[in-house]
Design a protein around this motif. Structure first.
Motif, PDB file in Angstrom:
ATOM      1  N   HIS A  14      38.251  27.770  38.938  1.00 20.28           N
ATOM      2  CA  HIS A  14      37.177  28.566  38.366  1.00 20.28           C
ATOM      3  C   HIS A  14      36.234  27.625  37.645  1.00 20.28           C
ATOM      4  O   HIS A  14      36.655  26.803  36.840  1.00 20.28           O
ATOM      5  N   ASP A  16      33.468  27.614  35.059  1.00 28.32           N
ATOM      6  CA  ASP A  16      32.818  28.477  34.065  1.00 28.32           C
ATOM      7  C   ASP A  16      31.372  28.069  33.891  1.00 28.32           C
ATOM      8  O   ASP A  16      30.963  26.981  34.258  1.00 28.32           O
ATOM      9  N   GLN A  42      41.797  38.580  40.847  1.00 25.72           N
ATOM     10  CA  GLN A  42      40.960  38.304  39.678  1.00 25.72           C
ATOM     11  C   GLN A  42      39.853  39.347  39.557  1.00 25.72           C
ATOM     12  O   GLN A  42      39.484  39.997  40.530  1.00 25.72           O
ATOM     13  N   ASP A  45      34.030  39.342  37.779  1.00 26.86           N
ATOM     14  CA  ASP A  45      33.347  38.300  37.008  1.00 26.86           C
ATOM     15  C   ASP A  45      33.972  36.936  37.251  1.00 26.86           C
ATOM     16  O   ASP A  45      33.260  35.943  37.409  1.00 26.86           O
ATOM     17  N   VAL A  46      35.294  36.889  37.291  1.00 27.03           N
ATOM     18  CA  VAL A  46      35.982  35.628  37.546  1.00 27.03           C
ATOM     19  C   VAL A  46      35.766  35.202  38.993  1.00 27.03           C
ATOM     20  O   VAL A  46      35.502  34.031  39.277  1.00 27.03           O
TER      21      VAL A  46
END
Length: 67
Positions: A14, A16, A42, A45-46
């Motif tokens: 991921h 960010d 997940q 958003d993830v």
């Protein structure tokens, strides 16, 4: 991705959206089939920040599931 067979070893991570490019956090390292299962679990958003890397390519998870 050029290596797309189910048992291909991949890194699911991921990325960010933090300051200065953010950070890459590895969620899983192993077979593509398991990485896809973990990614599907997940939140949306993830999932938007998930990437799958093989030994020769990197692709966004959302691009894979749209195919």
């Amino acid at each position: 991705m050029r290596s797309t067979y189910e048992s291909a070893t991949v890194r699911l991570y991921h990325l960010d959206g933090g300051a200065e490019g953010g950070a890459a956090n590895t969620l899983f390292y192993g077979p593509l089939s398991e990485a896809m299962t973990i990614a599907a679990q997940q939140s949306e958003d993830v999932q938007d920040g998930l990437f799958i890397a093989t030994d020769n390519d990197v692709v966004a998870y959302v691009d894979l599931i749209e195919q």
